[in-house]
Scaffold this active site. Structure first.
Site, PDB file in Angstrom:
ATOM      1  NE  ARG A 196      -3.720  -2.101   2.703  1.00 39.14           N
ATOM      2  CZ  ARG A 196      -3.514  -3.247   3.343  1.00 39.14           C
ATOM      3  NH1 ARG A 196      -2.330  -3.469   3.927  1.00 39.14           N
ATOM      4  NH2 ARG A 196      -4.454  -4.166   3.416  1.00 39.14           N
ATOM      5  CE  LYS A 221      -7.746   0.575   4.442  1.00 38.27           C
ATOM      6  NZ  LYS A 221      -8.275   0.505   3.044  1.00 38.27           N
ATOM      7  CG  HIS A 276      -5.172   1.857  -3.926  1.00 40.24           C
ATOM      8  ND1 HIS A 276      -4.405   1.514  -2.842  1.00 40.24           N
ATOM      9  CD2 HIS A 276      -6.253   1.030  -3.887  1.00 40.24           C
ATOM     10  CE1 HIS A 276      -4.984   0.545  -2.164  1.00 40.24           C
ATOM     11  NE2 HIS A 276      -6.108   0.220  -2.782  1.00 40.24           N
ATOM     12  NE  ARG A 279      -3.375  -3.320  -1.288  1.00 47.35           N
ATOM     13  CZ  ARG A 279      -2.856  -4.273  -0.534  1.00 47.35           C
ATOM     14  NH1 ARG A 279      -1.558  -4.547  -0.628  1.00 47.35           N
ATOM     15  NH2 ARG A 279      -3.591  -4.957   0.307  1.00 47.35           N
ATOM     16  CG  HIS A 303      -6.119  -8.182   0.335  1.00 46.32           C
ATOM     17  ND1 HIS A 303      -5.156  -8.373  -0.636  1.00 46.32           N
ATOM     18  CD2 HIS A 303      -6.691  -6.988   0.056  1.00 46.32           C
ATOM     19  CE1 HIS A 303      -5.167  -7.352  -1.470  1.00 46.32           C
ATOM     20  NE2 HIS A 303      -6.078  -6.490  -1.069  1.00 46.32           N
ATOM     21  CE1 TYR A 312      -6.391  -3.022  -3.371  1.00 47.42           C
ATOM     22  CE2 TYR A 312      -8.381  -3.882  -2.379  1.00 47.42           C
ATOM     23  CZ  TYR A 312      -7.451  -2.880  -2.504  1.00 47.42           C
ATOM     24  OH  TYR A 312      -7.583  -1.738  -1.773  1.00 47.42           O
TER      25      TYR A 312
END
Length: 335
Positions: A196, A221, A276, A279, A303, A312
């Protein structure tokens, strides 16, 4: 025992004094309303179910937002966006309302106002999430147990489907050519690791072990540390970097990366590509270009659920068709 008395020409006050409870009073437009409230309140006191609404009726939403900013936001890793959000919320009409009077209809009206202004569904969702946390915090920490959370009952804006933007053939080369040299290294590193934006700028040399081909992320995160393996490409980037006095590998702030990405995309003529998205691209490449299984990829990307990982991952149809014809994972390369 409740006492009902007239206040002026237009209002009636009901006051209840009962042992074990603070003196409670409330003003009404009619005597009948005052008597009904007193009767119901005394009944809940008799059952031990009474919860005082005094705190919730004493403060406006704006006042509570100020207190929330002072007490709660310092706990966040980066409260700047929430501070900005609170500042904007305090300018709204709803901010002048007493906390106890705000209902789900008021939240729905606020949502409709924002939608009419052309604000994105995700921005509205974040506004509502902050208000929801405020109401829950007021109940748990400020003695406003009588409050209900009106945000929980109000309908939320429908979010658009997740982004599926990937780098098309030739776009990676155009992007890197348009980047300043130091930013090009960050783009390469992001594509090699699927890290990230915040994880990249927060990475410190003390957490990097090039010999062991890994970096340790302690500030993520989802607040769970993880170890990311380094490919040859990722190690090539790190080995070519100078050391900064701050100890950070990439001495930038997150918003700075987004701004540089926007400049590079405009220079390269690339539309609708955000930092982003790198990613998303890196995660999809793990599935297409390696034989890593899904749990191994989940461990690398960080994740929390397979559902989030799936959001994603956007696999190219050509690669899937090749797999149907017998190709193994990692054999079909992006042209």
């Amino acid at each position: 025992m409740a006492t009902i008395r007239k206040r002026g020409n237009l209002q009636w006050e009901a006051r209840i004094r009962k042992r074990g409870y603070p003196t409670t009073c409330k003003t009404f437009d009619t005597k009948a309303e005052a008597e009904q409230w007193a009767k119901e309140t005394e009944a809940t006191m008799g059952k031990g179910q009474y919860v005082s609404a005094k705190e919730a009726e004493a403060y406006t939403l704006a006042e509570c937002l100020d207190r929330f900013e002072e007490e709660y936001l310092p706990r966040l890793k980066d409260p700047r966006r929430e501070i900005y959000r609170i500042d904007r919320l305090k300018r709204r009409t709803i901010a002048h309302r007493i906390m106890a009077t705000i209902r789900s209809k008021d939240i729905a009206d606020f949502r409709r106002e924002r939608e009419a202004e052309g604000v994105s569904p995700n921005t509205i969702r974040l506004d509502l999430a902050l208000l929801s946390r405020l109401f829950n915090y007021a109940r748990s920490d400020w003695g406003m147990e009588s409050l209900t959370n009106p945000v929980a009952l109000a309908s939320k804006p429908k979010l658009p489907t997740g982004r599926t933007r990937r780098l098309e053939p030739g776009e990676e080369e155009r992007l890197l050519a348009a980047c300043a040299p130091e930013f090009a290294l960050i783009v390469r590193f992001a594509l090699a690791t699927a890290m990230r934006r915040g994880e990249i700028v927060g990475l410190r040399w003390e957490d990097v072990d090039i010999m062991a081909s890994r970096v340790r992320l302690n500030d993520t995160k989802n607040k769970e540390s993880r170890t990311v393996p380094l490919s040859r490409e990722a190690k090539d980037v790190l080995q070519g970097l100078p050391r900064h006095l701050s100890g950070r590998v990439f001495p930038f702030c997150p918003d700075h990366l987004s701004a540089k990405m926007g400049d590079a995309c405009r220079a390269a003529g690339l539309n609708d590509l955000h930092f982003h998205d790198l990613r998303h691209e890196a995660t999809s490449r793990f599935f297409e270009h390696t034989d890593l299984d899904v749990m191994e990829i989940k461990a690398i990307t960080g994740h929390k659920t397979l559902q989030m990982l799936a959001r994603y991952t956007h696999l190219r149809t050509a690669n899937l068709a090749a797999r149907l014809d017998g190709a193994k994972r990692g054999e079909v390369r992006r042209k």
